[in-house]
Design an enzyme around this catalytic site. Structure first.
Site, PDB file in Angstrom:
ATOM      1  N   TYR A  52       0.827  -1.224   0.000  1.00 43.52           N
ATOM      2  CA  TYR A  52       0.000   0.000   0.000  1.00 43.52           C
ATOM      3  C   TYR A  52       0.860   1.274   0.000  1.00 43.52           C
ATOM      4  O   TYR A  52       0.828   2.061  -0.947  1.00 43.52           O
ATOM      5  CB  TYR A  52      -0.921  -0.078   1.226  1.00 43.52           C
ATOM      6  CG  TYR A  52      -1.694   1.160   1.589  1.00 43.52           C
ATOM      7  CD1 TYR A  52      -2.311   1.934   0.617  1.00 43.52           C
ATOM      8  CD2 TYR A  52      -1.851   1.526   2.932  1.00 43.52           C
ATOM      9  CE1 TYR A  52      -3.051   3.065   0.978  1.00 43.52           C
ATOM     10  CE2 TYR A  52      -2.589   2.632   3.299  1.00 43.52           C
ATOM     11  CZ  TYR A  52      -3.178   3.404   2.321  1.00 43.52           C
ATOM     12  OH  TYR A  52      -3.896   4.505   2.680  1.00 43.52           O
ATOM     13  N   THR A  74       2.272 -10.287   0.807  1.00 41.31           N
ATOM     14  CA  THR A  74       1.109  -9.507   1.249  1.00 41.31           C
ATOM     15  C   THR A  74       0.767  -8.396   0.253  1.00 41.31           C
ATOM     16  O   THR A  74      -0.283  -7.774   0.375  1.00 41.31           O
ATOM     17  CB  THR A  74       1.354  -8.862   2.639  1.00 41.31           C
ATOM     18  OG1 THR A  74       2.521  -8.055   2.566  1.00 41.31           O
ATOM     19  CG2 THR A  74       1.535  -9.917   3.717  1.00 41.31           C
ATOM     20  N   TYR A  80       5.335  -6.840  16.522  1.00 38.26           N
ATOM     21  CA  TYR A  80       5.443  -5.959  15.356  1.00 38.26           C
ATOM     22  C   TYR A  80       6.268  -4.722  15.714  1.00 38.26           C
ATOM     23  O   TYR A  80       7.288  -4.423  15.085  1.00 38.26           O
ATOM     24  CB  TYR A  80       4.040  -5.574  14.866  1.00 38.26           C
ATOM     25  CG  TYR A  80       4.049  -4.452  13.872  1.00 38.26           C
ATOM     26  CD1 TYR A  80       4.769  -4.566  12.684  1.00 38.26           C
ATOM     27  CD2 TYR A  80       3.358  -3.254  14.117  1.00 38.26           C
ATOM     28  CE1 TYR A  80       4.794  -3.515  11.773  1.00 38.26           C
ATOM     29  CE2 TYR A  80       3.374  -2.216  13.213  1.00 38.26           C
ATOM     30  CZ  TYR A  80       4.097  -2.347  12.039  1.00 38.26           C
ATOM     31  OH  TYR A  80       4.133  -1.305  11.147  1.00 38.26           O
TER      32      TYR A  80
END
Ligand code: UDP
Length: 333
Positions: free
Chosen positions: A11, A35, A141
């Site tokens: 993205y 992804t 993360y």
């Protein structure tokens, strides 16, 4: 500039590659599309479908194409998944990240801009968040992103790598061509838009937070403003270093303004022109009540100011993209 972008099929990566190409740079994209989406790689870039964790392959790519700077957007980036499967996060974000740093070192590439995250702060003691506040991530993360930041800093001190880590707050919106298409989708704005476009009911994750309307407050930043910051950061890594200055720099990328989940929902209803069916669900584990950036350091260091980060513009561009791509990118159809 000749730039390698890891994660250029994702993205933020795709919109940033689009921006770099528009500014006249030559771009190579490295993405294993685990992804991301091949269809999201802008046409003007040279695309290799491979992982940045392959040190030999990356070294060859850097040398053969005389790459001058790396933009490292490639990563695993789902908080919930990282808690269930830390192994994936340490492998990709830490082991893979260090392989990339080693490839850069072997190839003599001395400029790197890194996609970091506000998740490095954990639950901050106060708001707005400045870069000098303690880093205390609460999930793998954020922890793996912090670990890479630290590596970047030590590689800078020892080997002269010029590194800039950009700590994203909540990225939103779309360019005309490229937008957000995750599976599963967990982010607020695309989830709201999917509630309308795909008739998928959505839930607000808690309305009993210590905020004015009870829902959490976040700092949303338009993905094209973020792309501008990447371009400026890449340019900044080529500027002469002032005497005594650190070769690495950590910068928040946010607008400095917070919106609650309810405010985002209301602004979305105005954009789509209809009520958005929703329920009030339980809190999501690990969601802090308020995350708002102080964006002053990025302004000072890069001369960067967000220009498109009003809610109506971010949600409006995401909605336009969603309507033009009802099923997301083509290979998912
Ligand atoms: N959120 C929500 N419902 C959803 C997705 C998100 O209420 O389906 C809330 C979430 O609790 C958080 C905010 O929206 O307070 C932003 O979440 P997002 O996952 O977009 O980004 P995060 O801040 O977690 O990085």
């Amino acid at each position: 500039m000749r730039i390698l972008v890891t994660g250029g099929a994702g993205y933020v990566g795709s919109v940033t590659v689009e921006r770099l190409l528009a500014a006249g740079h030559a771009v190579w994209v490295l993405d294993d599309v685990s992804t991301g989406h091949a269809a999201a790689v802008p046409a003007g870039a040279t695309f290799s479908q491979a992982t940045f964790a392959d040190e030999d392959l990356v070294t060859r790519l850097l040398v053969d194409n005389a790459i001058e700077a790396i933009l490292h957007c490639g990563a695993r980036s789902l908080v919930g998944e990282s808690i269930r499967e830390p192994s994936i996060y340490y492998r990709a974000n830490v082991v893979g990240g260090v392989a990339l740093l080693e490839a850069a070192r072997r190839a003599g590439v001395e400029r790197l801009v890194f996609s970091s995250t506000a998740a490095v702060y954990g639950v901050p003691a106060s708001t707005p968040i400045t870069e000098s506040m303690p880093l205390d991530p609460i999930n793998p993360y954020g922890e793996t992103k912090r670990t890479f930041e630290t590596a970047l800093r030590w590689y800078g001190t020892a080997y002269g790598l010029r590194g800039i880590a950009l700590r994203y707050f909540n990225v939103a919106g779309a360019s005309q061509r490229y937008g957000e298409d995750h599976d599963p989708e967990t982010h607020l704005i695309p989830t709201i838009l999917n509630a309308v476009a795909r008739d998928r009911p959505m839930a607000l994750f808690g309305d009993d937070y210590p905020t004015p309307d009870g829902t959490p407050i976040r700092d949303y930043i338009h993905v094209e403003d973020l792309a501008d910051a990447h371009l400026l950061a890449l340019e900044a890594t080529g500027q002469p270093l002032a005497a005594g200055a650190s070769p690495s720099l950590m910068l928040n990328l946010g607008s400095g303004t917070g919106f609650s989940v309810r405010e985002v929902l209301q602004a979305s209803e105005a954009v789509v022109g209809s009520p958005i069916p929703h329920s009030i669900g339980a809190r999501r584990a690990g969601d802090p009540p308020i995350l708002v950036a102080s964006a002053e350091r990025a302004q000072e260091a890069l001369g960067w100011t967000p220009r498109r980060s009003g809610l109506a513009e971010m949600i409006g561009s995401a909605w336009t993209w969603r309507q033009a791509h009802p099923a997301g990118y083509p290979e998912d159809r």
